[in-house]
Write an enzyme that holds these catalytic residues in place. Structure first.
Site, PDB file in Angstrom:
ATOM      1  N   LEU A 186       0.829  -1.204   0.000  1.00 24.62           N
ATOM      2  CA  LEU A 186       0.000   0.000   0.000  1.00 24.62           C
ATOM      3  C   LEU A 186       0.858   1.246   0.000  1.00 24.62           C
ATOM      4  O   LEU A 186       1.967   1.258   0.539  1.00 24.62           O
ATOM      5  CB  LEU A 186      -0.974   0.021   1.185  1.00 24.62           C
ATOM      6  CG  LEU A 186      -0.455   0.172   2.607  1.00 24.62           C
ATOM      7  CD1 LEU A 186      -1.619   0.528   3.529  1.00 24.62           C
ATOM      8  CD2 LEU A 186       0.208  -1.085   3.124  1.00 24.62           C
ATOM      9  N   VAL A 187       0.334   2.298  -0.635  1.00 24.93           N
ATOM     10  CA  VAL A 187       0.987   3.603  -0.707  1.00 24.93           C
ATOM     11  C   VAL A 187      -0.058   4.675  -0.425  1.00 24.93           C
ATOM     12  O   VAL A 187      -1.187   4.604  -0.929  1.00 24.93           O
ATOM     13  CB  VAL A 187       1.634   3.840  -2.090  1.00 24.93           C
ATOM     14  CG1 VAL A 187       2.156   5.265  -2.215  1.00 24.93           C
ATOM     15  CG2 VAL A 187       2.774   2.845  -2.329  1.00 24.93           C
ATOM     16  N   GLY A 197       5.355   3.069  -5.520  1.00 21.12           N
ATOM     17  CA  GLY A 197       4.900   1.696  -5.359  1.00 21.12           C
ATOM     18  C   GLY A 197       5.800   0.733  -6.102  1.00 21.12           C
ATOM     19  O   GLY A 197       6.160  -0.331  -5.589  1.00 21.12           O
ATOM     20  N   TYR A 228       1.076  -4.845 -11.994  1.00 21.00           N
ATOM     21  CA  TYR A 228       2.098  -5.887 -11.879  1.00 21.00           C
ATOM     22  C   TYR A 228       2.517  -6.403 -13.252  1.00 21.00           C
ATOM     23  O   TYR A 228       3.680  -6.773 -13.456  1.00 21.00           O
ATOM     24  CB  TYR A 228       1.578  -7.029 -11.004  1.00 21.00           C
ATOM     25  CG  TYR A 228       1.423  -6.602  -9.571  1.00 21.00           C
ATOM     26  CD1 TYR A 228       2.531  -6.392  -8.759  1.00 21.00           C
ATOM     27  CD2 TYR A 228       0.161  -6.363  -9.021  1.00 21.00           C
ATOM     28  CE1 TYR A 228       2.399  -5.979  -7.451  1.00 21.00           C
ATOM     29  CE2 TYR A 228       0.024  -5.946  -7.716  1.00 21.00           C
ATOM     30  CZ  TYR A 228       1.134  -5.756  -6.931  1.00 21.00           C
ATOM     31  OH  TYR A 228       1.000  -5.333  -5.641  1.00 21.00           O
TER      32      TYR A 228
END
Length: 249
Positions: A186-187, A197, A228
């Site tokens: 998480l950011v 991230g 991703y």
């Protein structure tokens, strides 16, 4: 389920906004890296994908962050990859000078220095449901590596008066030999879209590789599969599927 292909890593990444994910979305995918694999906390749904990571990543992160000439990216110290258990890293990832002279540093740490109350506040910001603090503390304590990003702000003339806050975290569990799974990436929303991230995950992966962990997995919400994928992950490598067992209520 997603898997990372190191051989596919390129140095021509474009910086894309980081979208914090949590295990509450309607679709969950498990991602792997080939040669590496990640695992990420997601919802209880059962859709999976796998991915791979790309080399030359740090240079692309640096170039993306330096588009604003008020920001300075500071290279982390090198680590002897032959060390079996490298010491935790702490270094300035980004330094930015604001028009009023305030200096903000983004500090990366793999030493697990996280206060559970700060973590709870960060989870609140990204909209994750609250979990018992005792369990959060246990999860951090029992993790193999806990990577964090802290913002430290220093105003002109306020020597010794620093403002520090947690703005990002990811952690990995492992059998300390072959496998690791990345969770709870998480950011802080106000810091998303800056490549932090990506940098957080890339540094966590490298820390795992330095410990000779070659199979890294993660779970990904359907909304962040592309995030991703842009890091080189592949879905369901070699037909690998994630499986879940739930107790009957």
């Amino acid at each position: 389920m997603l898997t990372l292909n190191i051989n596919a890593i390129s140095s021509s990444f474009s910086i894309v906004p980081f979208h914090a994910n949590y295990p509450l979305s309607t679709q969950t995918q498990l991602l792997f890296p080939s040669n590496l694999s990640y695992s990420f906390a997601t919802t209880a749904t059962r859709k999976f994908k796998s991915f791979q990571l790309k080399a030359g990543f740090w240079e692309s992160i640096k170039s993306g962050l330096m588009k604003d000439n008020s920001m300075q990216v500071i290279d982390p110290p090198s680590i002897d990859e032959e060390d079996e258990e490298p010491l935790p890293q702490v270094f300035v990832l980004v330094e930015k000078t604001e028009p009023d002279g305030t200096i903000e540093q983004i500090i990366f740490s793999s030493g697990g220095d996280i206060d559970v109350y700060d973590l709870e506040a960060l989870c609140d910001k990204v909209g994750w449901p609250r979990r018992p603090l005792s369990k959060l503390a246990a999860a951090l304590k029992n993790s193999y590596i806990v990577a964090s990003l802290h913002s430290i702000r220093k105003s002109p003339g306020s020597e010794g008066d620093e403002q520090k806050k947690l703005i990002g975290m990811a952690r990995a569990t492992s059998d300390h030999a072959f496998n690791a799974t990345i969770w709870d990436v998480l950011v802080d929303p106000s810091y998303q879209g800056q490549g932090l991230g990506k940098a957080l995950i890339e540094k966590l992966i490298r820390a795992l590789l330095q410990r000779d962990i070659g199979n890294i997995t993660l779970f990904a919400d359907s909304k962040v599969v592309e995030f991703y994928r842009n890091l080189g992950f592949e879905a369901d490598p070699e037909g690998i599927k994630g499986m879940f067992w739930y107790p009957n209520h």
